[in-house]
Scaffold this active site. Structure first.
Site, PDB file in Angstrom:
ATOM      1  N   GLY A  12       0.819  -1.212   0.000  1.00 12.92           N
ATOM      2  CA  GLY A  12       0.000   0.000   0.000  1.00 12.92           C
ATOM      3  C   GLY A  12       0.850   1.257   0.000  1.00 12.92           C
ATOM      4  CD  GLN A  13      -0.356   7.378   0.441  1.00 14.81           C
ATOM      5  OE1 GLN A  13      -1.216   7.183   1.321  1.00 14.81           O
ATOM      6  NE2 GLN A  13      -0.076   8.581  -0.005  1.00 14.81           N
ATOM      7  CG  ASP A  35      -0.459  -6.160   0.338  1.00 10.60           C
ATOM      8  OD1 ASP A  35      -1.676  -6.447   0.214  1.00 10.60           O
ATOM      9  OD2 ASP A  35      -0.066  -5.000   0.533  1.00 10.60           O
ATOM     10  CB  ILE A  36      -4.305  -9.355  -0.005  1.00  6.94           C
ATOM     11  CG1 ILE A  36      -5.426 -10.357  -0.220  1.00  6.94           C
ATOM     12  CG2 ILE A  36      -4.414  -8.177  -0.927  1.00  6.94           C
ATOM     13  CD1 ILE A  36      -5.802 -11.111   1.023  1.00  6.94           C
ATOM     14  NE  ARG A  37      -4.515  -8.322  -5.489  1.00  7.74           N
ATOM     15  CZ  ARG A  37      -5.331  -7.540  -4.765  1.00  7.74           C
ATOM     16  NH1 ARG A  37      -4.920  -6.370  -4.346  1.00  7.74           N
ATOM     17  NH2 ARG A  37      -6.553  -7.934  -4.455  1.00  7.74           N
ATOM     18  CE1 TYR A 143      -8.932   4.200   7.920  1.00 11.74           C
ATOM     19  CE2 TYR A 143      -9.239   6.575   8.025  1.00 11.74           C
ATOM     20  CZ  TYR A 143      -8.403   5.472   7.981  1.00 11.74           C
ATOM     21  OH  TYR A 143      -7.047   5.658   7.986  1.00 11.74           O
ATOM     22  CE  LYS A 147      -7.154   2.889  10.775  1.00  9.02           C
ATOM     23  NZ  LYS A 147      -6.112   1.859  10.862  1.00  9.02           N
TER      24      LYS A 147
HETATM   25  C1  AKB Z   1      -8.110   8.890   4.497  1.00 11.44           C
HETATM   26  O1  AKB Z   1      -8.285   9.938   3.838  1.00 11.44           O
HETATM   27  O2  AKB Z   1      -9.002   8.056   4.686  1.00 11.44           O
HETATM   28  C2  AKB Z   1      -6.761   8.649   5.114  1.00 11.44           C
HETATM   29  C3  AKB Z   1      -6.681   9.129   6.527  1.00 11.44           C
HETATM   30  C4  AKB Z   1      -6.714  10.573   6.817  1.00 11.44           C
HETATM   31  O3  AKB Z   1      -6.584   8.341   7.419  1.00 11.44           O
HETATM   32  N1  AKB Z   1      -5.745   9.266   4.325  1.00 11.44           N
END
Ligand code: AKB
Length: 313
Positions: A12-13, A35-37, A143, A147
């Site tokens: 990932g990034q 990673d998954i791939r 998200y 978190k």
């Molecule tokens: C997102 O935009 O979802 C992420 C973050 C701020 O955690 N880059």
């Protein structure tokens, strides 16, 4: 030194640059990417690699035992914009992968965990500017909820079982090496790619949307910095606020215009505007600076210079 590192979500990034930096810092064979791939040639040839599903406890355990892993960086996650589209998939990935590594540490199979949190833990009721380390947190995104929950569990595992877990709340991250995927702050990477290709950009956030941001080199420095700090310096075991700069789309466009004077930006806000509106504009990260010596180096114009120079190559 016995240290052996596993990076989960290495393609990932953040994972891509973290893997490259850790492989330079330690002997490459001591840094296992997964990673998954499979990843790109550089990733596959610069050190050991395992195809690994972060949600599969047995598979993660097998890799940990096979490579005698001591430290895990869990970078696999579904980011804010994608998780709004697939709430249960986002929740399951973000939570199950965390429990897998927390439980491996609880069972004494690994020594230390890095787990990324985000400014998304904050919500519309949080103070918008200079957001304190400890404050109201009522995240309104899938998200952000995952978190914030993850932060509570990290602290719980530290207090209850002595698990050495360390975390930072990343702002939006900007790099030229790997594209982000599925975040709300992704525009700040995309804008440079479009500036180089088309000298213009249509932004999915409006002109005034100020968000906390950071250049990737600083983020990698913070990530390795918190992991290498002596345990007693890590006084916060949920997650540390982390900051470098704050800007809005108009300001990043103005920074690009210093080098490409006829660069154009227009605005077509979409569903990500509501996500961005719920997040802070600037972050107070004095605890990270005081506790384990965090400091950032790159500001907006310097980042613009680096991004344009490298993307033009
Ligand atoms: C997102 O935009 O979802 C992420 C973050 C701020 O955690 N880059």
């Amino acid at each position: 030194m016995k240290k052996r590192i596993l990076i989960i979500g290495a393609c990932g990034q953040i994972g891509t640059e973290l893997t490259a930096t850790l492989r330079k810092q330690y002997a490459p064979h001591k840094v296992v990417a997964s990673d998954i791939r499979e990843g790109d040639t550089e990733m596959m040839q610069s050190g050991p690699f395992e195809v690994l599903d972060a949600m599969d406890y047995d598979a993660v355990q097998d890799v940990v035992i096979k490579h005698e892993i001591t430290d895990v960086y869990l970078m696999a996650a579904m980011l804010s914009a994608t998780a709004e589209k697939f709430p249960m998939r986002g929740w399951n990935l973000n939570m199950n992968s965390l429990f897998n590594v927390l439980n491996l540490a609880k069972e004494g199979k690994i020594d230390k965990i890095f787990w990324p949190s985000s400014i998304a833990v904050f919500g519309p009721t949080t103070p918008k500017t200079d957001t304190p380390q400890r404050t109201v947190m009522e995240p309104s995104t899938v998200y952000g909820i995952s978190k914030q929950t993850g932060e509570r569990w990290c602290e719980y595992y530290f207090n209850k079982y002595g698990v050495d877990v360390r975390s930072i709340r990343y702002p939006g991250l900007i790099s030229y090496k790997t594209l982000p995927g599925g975040g709300t702050t992704d525009y700040a990477v995309d804008i440079y790619h479009k500036a180089v290709k088309h000298n213009s950009y249509i932004c999915f956030l409006n002109a005034e949307t100020t968000l906390p941001m950071m250049f990737m080199d600083d983020a990698i420095k913070a990530t390795i910095g918190i992991m290498e700090a002596p345990s007693e310096q890590i006084k916060i075991r949920n997650s540390y606020n982390l900051a470098a700069m704050s800007f809005n789309p108009e300001e990043i466009a103005a920074s690009i215009r210093k080098q490409q004077k006829d660069f154009r930006i227009s605005y077509e806000p979409d569903f990500r505007q509501a996500i961005a509106n719920s997040w802070p504009q600037s972050i107070n990260d004095s605890s990270a600076r005081e506790d384990w010596g965090w400091n950032h180096e790159v500001e907006l114009d310097e980042m613009t210079r680096i991004m344009l120079e490298n993307l033009n190559k």
